[in-house]
Design a protein around this motif. Structure first.
Motif, short mmCIF file in Angstrom:
data_model
loop_
_atom_site.label_atom_id
_atom_site.label_comp_id
_atom_site.label_asym_id
_atom_site.label_seq_id
_atom_site.Cartn_x
_atom_site.Cartn_y
_atom_site.Cartn_z
N UNK A 60 2.18 -3.38 -10.57
CA UNK A 60 1.06 -3.60 -9.93
C UNK A 60 0.35 -2.55 -9.04
N UNK A 61 1.69 -2.05 -8.31
CA UNK A 61 1.20 -0.92 -7.26
C UNK A 61 0.89 0.29 -8.19
N UNK A 62 1.53 0.66 -9.25
CA UNK A 62 1.05 1.83 -9.89
C UNK A 62 -0.25 1.66 -10.46
N UNK A 63 -0.54 0.55 -10.99
CA UNK A 63 -1.94 0.38 -11.51
C UNK A 63 -3.13 0.60 -10.34
N UNK A 64 -2.77 -0.08 -9.33
CA UNK A 64 -3.71 0.31 -8.39
C UNK A 64 -3.82 1.53 -7.61
N UNK A 65 -2.76 2.34 -7.65
CA UNK A 65 -2.94 3.65 -7.49
C UNK A 65 -3.76 4.35 -8.31
N UNK A 66 -3.26 4.14 -9.51
CA UNK A 66 -4.35 5.12 -10.81
C UNK A 66 -5.80 4.82 -10.30
N UNK A 67 -6.03 3.33 -10.31
CA UNK A 67 -7.28 3.05 -10.32
C UNK A 67 -7.99 3.80 -8.86
N UNK A 68 -7.31 3.59 -7.80
CA UNK A 68 -7.80 4.02 -6.82
C UNK A 68 -8.15 5.56 -6.72
N UNK A 69 -7.07 6.52 -7.49
CA UNK A 69 -7.37 7.64 -7.73
C UNK A 69 -8.47 8.00 -8.48
N UNK A 70 -8.67 7.08 -9.56
CA UNK A 70 -9.73 7.51 -10.43
C UNK A 70 -11.14 7.25 -9.79
N UNK A 71 -11.21 6.29 -9.05
CA UNK A 71 -12.56 5.76 -8.30
C UNK A 71 -12.64 7.19 -7.29
N UNK A 72 -11.66 7.70 -6.86
CA UNK A 72 -11.84 8.59 -5.88
C UNK A 72 -12.43 10.05 -6.58
N UNK A 73 -11.88 10.11 -7.95
CA UNK A 73 -12.10 11.42 -8.66
C UNK A 73 -13.74 11.12 -9.35
N UNK A 74 -14.16 9.77 -9.93
CA UNK A 74 -15.44 9.67 -10.40
C UNK A 74 -15.79 8.52 -9.88
N UNK A 77 -21.65 4.69 -9.90
CA UNK A 77 -22.83 4.96 -8.87
C UNK A 77 -23.28 3.85 -7.93
N UNK A 78 -22.79 2.67 -8.26
CA UNK A 78 -22.90 1.55 -7.28
C UNK A 78 -22.26 1.74 -6.02
N UNK A 79 -21.43 2.43 -5.92
CA UNK A 79 -20.36 2.73 -4.67
C UNK A 79 -20.93 4.05 -4.05
N UNK A 80 -20.99 3.83 -2.54
CA UNK A 80 -21.40 5.10 -1.95
C UNK A 80 -20.40 6.03 -2.07
N UNK A 81 -20.55 7.56 -2.21
CA UNK A 81 -19.75 8.57 -2.08
C UNK A 81 -19.05 8.88 -1.04
N UNK A 82 -18.00 8.41 -0.52
CA UNK A 82 -17.53 8.61 0.76
C UNK A 82 -16.98 9.80 0.93
N UNK A 83 -16.59 10.46 -0.04
CA UNK A 83 -16.23 11.86 0.01
C UNK A 83 -17.38 12.82 0.40
N UNK A 84 -18.42 12.38 -0.24
CA UNK A 84 -19.43 13.30 -0.10
C UNK A 84 -20.24 13.04 1.42
N UNK A 85 -20.17 11.67 1.83
CA UNK A 85 -20.58 11.25 3.07
C UNK A 85 -19.73 11.97 4.12
N UNK A 86 -18.66 11.95 4.02
CA UNK A 86 -17.49 12.45 4.93
C UNK A 86 -17.88 14.01 5.20
N UNK A 87 -17.94 14.69 3.84
CA UNK A 87 -18.10 16.05 4.01
C UNK A 87 -19.51 16.29 4.26
#
Lengths: 109, 221
Positions: A60-74, A77-87
């Motif tokens: 479960x931890x590995x799955x959550x990590x992978x999903x989190x990483x993928x959400x970060x990469x791509x 559209x419904x989610x705010x782009x936190x990376x871009x907002x922060x930068x």
């Protein structure tokens, strides 16, 4: 030789079972200690796995990590782009889009 | 009861003393009937969990049995020691993966020991009877001691003359006192085959020892 005689021989052989030499027992104990010490690493990661809830917890931890990483990469559209907002790269664009989507033109008639 | 099926080649290789080590779940299972078996599996699990004292307790219980078996099958103390040490080493290595209730520790050990003995016997070009060791733990009187020594020596020599599988089956059944289903699991054969092996082995032993009947002091007993 009868069955009884043979049975007697077996009984005597059982009674005179060869004793384990002391040095053999010592060698076996040394092996046991060596394998146990070498396995401490194994016992360590097994301990971590157990702490995390076993194989199910780790998967479960590995799955959550992978999903989190993928959400970060791509990010969707419904989610705010936190990376871009922060930068601070897409703040203006986001604001413009929001304005257009809130329907100013409808309110104006 | 015993199941003769073996789950994987990995297990077969491990039991034959080759590169890898057996996983207990693939050992043919023998129904556990005594608390002793549970105690041995528990000791093994305790060892696998890092309990240093469990190794000595477990060795005290199982090492004499596999050493005696190896000695009777090989007829050589040094080789029996090597085989027993090797079998115990394999047990230590599988300890962390041992699943209690799925295999009997002694059956697994006997099986590993039997296969290691078979490998050694295959490597021998001949069977040197002069290497048969002297019996231990004699009886009180000197005469009885000599008589027992002669009888045990004669039996050991007669055992050495048997084919490997027959010898293993006879030793396990009539000296170690194991039940046929457990022997079947150890030798990886059916129960009927064990019965056949022990019957033929006993017949061969009777024939081999017939000529020594009087010399062994059975006349007049």
């Amino acid at each position: 030789m009868s069955d009884d005689d043979l049975g007697t021989l077996f009984d005597k052989a059982r009674a005179q079972s060869p004793k384990v030499p002391a040095d053999l027992m010592q060698r076996v104990m040394r092996d046991a200690a060596r394998v146990q010490q070498a396995g401490q690493t194994g016992a360590g990661w097994r301990g971590w796995v157990a702490l995390l809830g076993g194989a199910r917890g780790v998967s479960g931890l590995i799955t959550a990590t992978c999903v989190g990483f993928w959400i970060g990469v791509a990010p969707p559209q419904a989610l705010p782009d936190f990376g871009a907002l922060i930068l601070g790269q897409a703040t203006a664009d986001s604001a413009e889009e929001d304005i257009s989507l809130f329907g100013w033109d409808i309110e104006e008639g | 009861m015993a199941s003769a099926a073996i789950g994987s080649h990995t297990m077969i290789d491990a039991l034959r003393g080759r590169a890898c080590f057996a996983r207990p779940r693939t050992v043919p299972t023998v129904q556990m009937t005594t608390d002793d078996t549970d105690a041995e599996a528990e000791l093994l699990q305790r060892y696998g969990a890092g309990d240093a004292t469990a190794a000595r307790l477990l060795s005290t219980r199982v090492l004499p049995r596999i050493y005696a078996h190896a000695f009777r099958v090989l007829g050589d103390r040094a080789e029996a020691e090597d085989v027993a040490q090797d079998a115990m080493m394999r047990l230590w290595r599988v300890a962390p993966e041992w699943r209690k209730g799925e295999a009997k520790v002694t059956t697994w050990l006997y099986r590993v020991t039997a296969n290691l003995c078979t490998d050694r016997l295959r490597k021998r070009r001949y069977s040197p009877l002069e290497d048969v060791a002297e019996p231990i733990d004699p009886s009180p009187s000197a005469a009885a001691q000599l008589q027992n020594a002669a009888r045990t020596d004669a039996l050991q020599q007669a055992l050495q003359a048997l084919p490997d599988r027959q010898r293993q089956a006879v030793v396990l059944r009539h000296i170690e006192g194991l039940a046929n289903p457990e022997i079947a699991a150890i030798l990886d054969v059916g129960v009927e085959a064990v019965e056949s092996l022990t019957a033929r082995g006993k017949r061969a032993l009777r024939t081999a020892l017939k000529d020594q009947h009087a010399a062994l002091g059975y006349e007049g007993e």
